[in-house]
Design a protein around this motif. Structure first.
Motif, PDB file in Angstrom:
ATOM      1  N   ALA A 119       0.844  -1.202   0.000  1.00 51.56           N
ATOM      2  CA  ALA A 119       0.000   0.000   0.000  1.00 51.56           C
ATOM      3  C   ALA A 119       0.876   1.248   0.000  1.00 51.56           C
ATOM      4  O   ALA A 119       1.910   1.270   0.669  1.00 51.56           O
ATOM      5  CB  ALA A 119      -0.910   0.015   1.227  1.00 51.56           C
ATOM      6  N   PRO A 120       0.476   2.278  -0.743  1.00 51.59           N
ATOM      7  CA  PRO A 120       1.191   3.564  -0.647  1.00 51.59           C
ATOM      8  C   PRO A 120       0.999   4.162   0.743  1.00 51.59           C
ATOM      9  O   PRO A 120      -0.056   3.961   1.368  1.00 51.59           O
ATOM     10  CB  PRO A 120       0.503   4.429  -1.715  1.00 51.59           C
ATOM     11  CG  PRO A 120      -0.246   3.485  -2.600  1.00 51.59           C
ATOM     12  CD  PRO A 120      -0.616   2.321  -1.725  1.00 51.59           C
ATOM     13  N   MET A 121       1.991   4.886   1.214  1.00 50.26           N
ATOM     14  CA  MET A 121       1.906   5.490   2.536  1.00 50.26           C
ATOM     15  C   MET A 121       0.669   6.379   2.671  1.00 50.26           C
ATOM     16  O   MET A 121       0.048   6.450   3.734  1.00 50.26           O
ATOM     17  CB  MET A 121       3.179   6.293   2.818  1.00 50.26           C
ATOM     18  CG  MET A 121       3.160   7.056   4.144  1.00 50.26           C
ATOM     19  SD  MET A 121       2.679   6.061   5.575  1.00 50.26           S
ATOM     20  CE  MET A 121       4.163   5.151   5.874  1.00 50.26           C
ATOM     21  N   GLN A 122       0.274   7.063   1.574  1.00 45.26           N
ATOM     22  CA  GLN A 122      -0.898   7.934   1.635  1.00 45.26           C
ATOM     23  C   GLN A 122      -2.151   7.181   2.075  1.00 45.26           C
ATOM     24  O   GLN A 122      -3.030   7.744   2.735  1.00 45.26           O
ATOM     25  CB  GLN A 122      -1.147   8.605   0.277  1.00 45.26           C
ATOM     26  CG  GLN A 122      -0.095   9.622  -0.120  1.00 45.26           C
ATOM     27  CD  GLN A 122       1.000   9.032  -0.968  1.00 45.26           C
ATOM     28  OE1 GLN A 122       1.417   7.891  -0.747  1.00 45.26           O
ATOM     29  NE2 GLN A 122       1.482   9.789  -1.938  1.00 45.26           N
ATOM     30  N   ASP A 123      -2.239   5.894   1.704  1.00 46.32           N
ATOM     31  CA  ASP A 123      -3.420   5.119   2.079  1.00 46.32           C
ATOM     32  C   ASP A 123      -3.378   4.698   3.536  1.00 46.32           C
ATOM     33  O   ASP A 123      -4.427   4.598   4.193  1.00 46.32           O
ATOM     34  CB  ASP A 123      -3.571   3.899   1.166  1.00 46.32           C
ATOM     35  CG  ASP A 123      -4.118   4.269  -0.209  1.00 46.32           C
ATOM     36  OD1 ASP A 123      -4.468   5.453  -0.406  1.00 46.32           O
ATOM     37  OD2 ASP A 123      -4.187   3.397  -1.088  1.00 46.32           O
ATOM     38  N   LEU A 124      -2.189   4.451   4.067  1.00 45.93           N
ATOM     39  CA  LEU A 124      -2.089   4.153   5.500  1.00 45.93           C
ATOM     40  C   LEU A 124      -2.525   5.346   6.333  1.00 45.93           C
ATOM     41  O   LEU A 124      -3.003   5.198   7.454  1.00 45.93           O
ATOM     42  CB  LEU A 124      -0.650   3.774   5.878  1.00 45.93           C
ATOM     43  CG  LEU A 124      -0.271   2.289   5.814  1.00 45.93           C
ATOM     44  CD1 LEU A 124      -0.204   1.807   4.375  1.00 45.93           C
ATOM     45  CD2 LEU A 124       1.063   2.056   6.507  1.00 45.93           C
TER      46      LEU A 124
END
Length: 507
Positions: A453-458
């Motif tokens: 997952a991209p960090m933005q989604d976390l």
């Protein structure tokens, strides 16, 4: 005897480019403390993979996918603290260097450029006082990396002519007249040395990071674009390998044919390869390119993998991609040579096989047992045969993503989704008020060996934090974390604990 794959068990990864990492010595997201602190967080929470974009220098828009070199590293990532602590530059106070990206809410290319220029001059000033052993190490590295000479010269000439593309340089420079350039190089010896020193230090710093990651069982996933920029030292120095005239005009250019998204297709403006020349030279340039990447990373995501099976070739003068032609590529021969060079039972490559993929591409990917990619944001169009639907992801040799650097964040993807699609998803899956984490859980629950997952989604961020919007040229590649790693540790912990429920985190 069954073939082997680079992936062997269920695991987790996070996608975040070094430019997005907070902390570090100056520029932000450098090849120093910031990157090492990030690796420590991943290790602490049993997350085994860190994926990032190409580490190469960017174009003027900040894109690492259109780099002036396939081999060089991005000078913006030079770590200041390491240079000071090891006596390579001499300053009494870091404030002397002026503004940095540490106090900004986004990655400022102009600040990074200005800082890199200052560091280059400081490295030159400190060079004469370096021990002979250090200088010997530097010259040995230069001799092992033949690309450095052409790259350093290319960048210095580019700066001499106001960053114009090489085909707009004066004739002697454009045609790389070595006899003429010999005397010019002597005049510019200091400027050229600066570029070489920067690349050497970057290489040393990243090597330390790679070793640090290995000591904590973190695997690094890099990214290699299929094509290279027309305005690059690669093309300028190796014109015969590319479909380009001596004067820089394109003979053939790359792109993709018309499809559902574009009635005229896409023109990319990069020269295609003269594969016959690559064959005659035993794929030497390509093999060096792969060798360089595997010095830097453990696994390589190969962007536009389908180009290794066949590519869409368009006349250089064409204004659209309509009248192109599919041409076969010798990808199988090349990859066999790379595998032999690596001396491995498998190729540590992830095939970026998104979009319309033909049987020859699937055959090539399967021949080498390469994991392909599945993007969950592409899955829910109502088509029961959609290959990205979780139930259609057969087998385990896949890397599943919520989205990539080219997609909306999952929060904004959900916001833009039509009512019918949302209803269909809610009827089939447990969806809460946080679409990022719902999509993350769906991805973790697939059979795929690796979920990223991209960090933005976390962090459940919207498109104001999107890294890139294809087809646009403004405000891309600038997002960075403006919180410390300690402030986002809870998000990493939740990601890890959720992954543990699906057997994806290391105990």
């Amino acid at each position: 005897m069954p073939k082997e794959s680079v992936l062997a068990k269920k695991s987790l990864g996070i996608l975040m480019h070094p430019s997005c990492i907070p902390g570090g010595g100056g520029v932000c997201g450098t090849f120093g403390r910031g990157a090492k602190d990030w690796i420590k967080k991943l290790h602490r929470h049993g997350i085994e993979y860190w994926q990032f974009l190409p580490l190469t220098p960017t174009d003027c828009m900040g894109s690492p996918y259109s780099s002036p070199s396939s081999f060089a590293l991005n000078p913006w990532f030079l770590d200041i603290d390491e240079l000071i602590n090891n006596g390579f530059i001499f300053i009494s106070n870091k404030e002397e260097l002026g503004p940095t990206n540490q106090n900004k809410d986004y990655f400022d290319f102009n600040v990074a450029d200005a800082l890199t220029k200052k560091l280059g001059y400081l490295l030159l000033q400190g060079w004469s006082s370096q021990p002979e052993e250090t200088k010997l190490d530097f010259y040995k590295w230069i001799s092992r990396n033949s690309w450095v000479e052409d790259y350093a010269l290319f960048v210095v000439i580019k700066e001499e002519f106001n960053m114009l593309p090489w085909w707009e340089w004066p004739q002697e420079f454009k045609l790389k007249n070595n006899k003429f350039l010999k005397s010019w190089i002597k005049k510019k010896s200091e400027e050229i040395l600066i570029k070489k020193l920067i690349q050497w230090h970057l290489d040393e710093q990243w090597s330390a990071i790679k070793n640090f990651a290995k000591s904590r069982d973190i695997k690094l996933i890099g990214d290699l674009p299929f094509y290279v920029s027309r305005d690059s030292s690669d093309v300028w120095s190796n014109r015969s390998l590319f479909s380009i005239f001596k004067n820089g005009d394109l003979i053939f250019q790359s792109g993709v044919p018309p499809d559902y998204f574009s009635s005229t297709g896409q023109l990319w403006g990069t020269p295609t390869y003269f594969w016959s020349k690559h064959k005659r030279t035993n794929f030497n340039w390509w093999r060096k390119r792969f060798q360089r990447q595997f010095e830097l990373v453990d696994i390589l995501r190969f962007d536009h993998f389908r180009g290794l099976a066949g590519y869409w070739r368009v006349n250089g003068s064409s204004k659209s991609a309509i009248n192109g032609k599919w041409i076969n590529s010798p990808g199988k021969t090349l990859l066999n040579k790379v595998k032999k060079d690596l001396g491995s039972n498998y190729l540590p490559i992830i095939a970026e096989d998104l979009g319309v993929i033909t049987p020859d591409v699937i055959k090539l990917r399967n021949f080498f047992e390469l994991p392909g990619m599945k993007i969950l944001q592409f899955a829910f169009d109502g088509n029961e045969d959609n290959p990205y639907l979780p139930k259609n992801i057969k087998g385990e040799n896949w890397v599943v993503y919520t989205g990539t650097h080219d997609n909306s964040t999952s929060v904004s993807w959900w916001e833009y989704l039509d009512y019918e699609s949302k209803k269909r998803i809610k009827d089939e899956y447990k969806f809460s008020e946080n679409p990022s984490w719902d999509l993350i859980e769906i991805g973790m629950n697939t059979n795929a060996y690796l979920f990223i997952a991209p960090m933005q989604d976390l962090l459940s961020l919207d498109d104001s934090s999107r890294l890139n919007k294809p087809g646009t040229t403004k405000n891309n590649w600038k997002w960075k974390l403006n919180r410390s790693l300690e402030e986002i540790e809870d998000n990493i912990k939740i990601f890890s604990e959720l992954g543990s429920n699906f057997g994806r985190t290391r105990k």
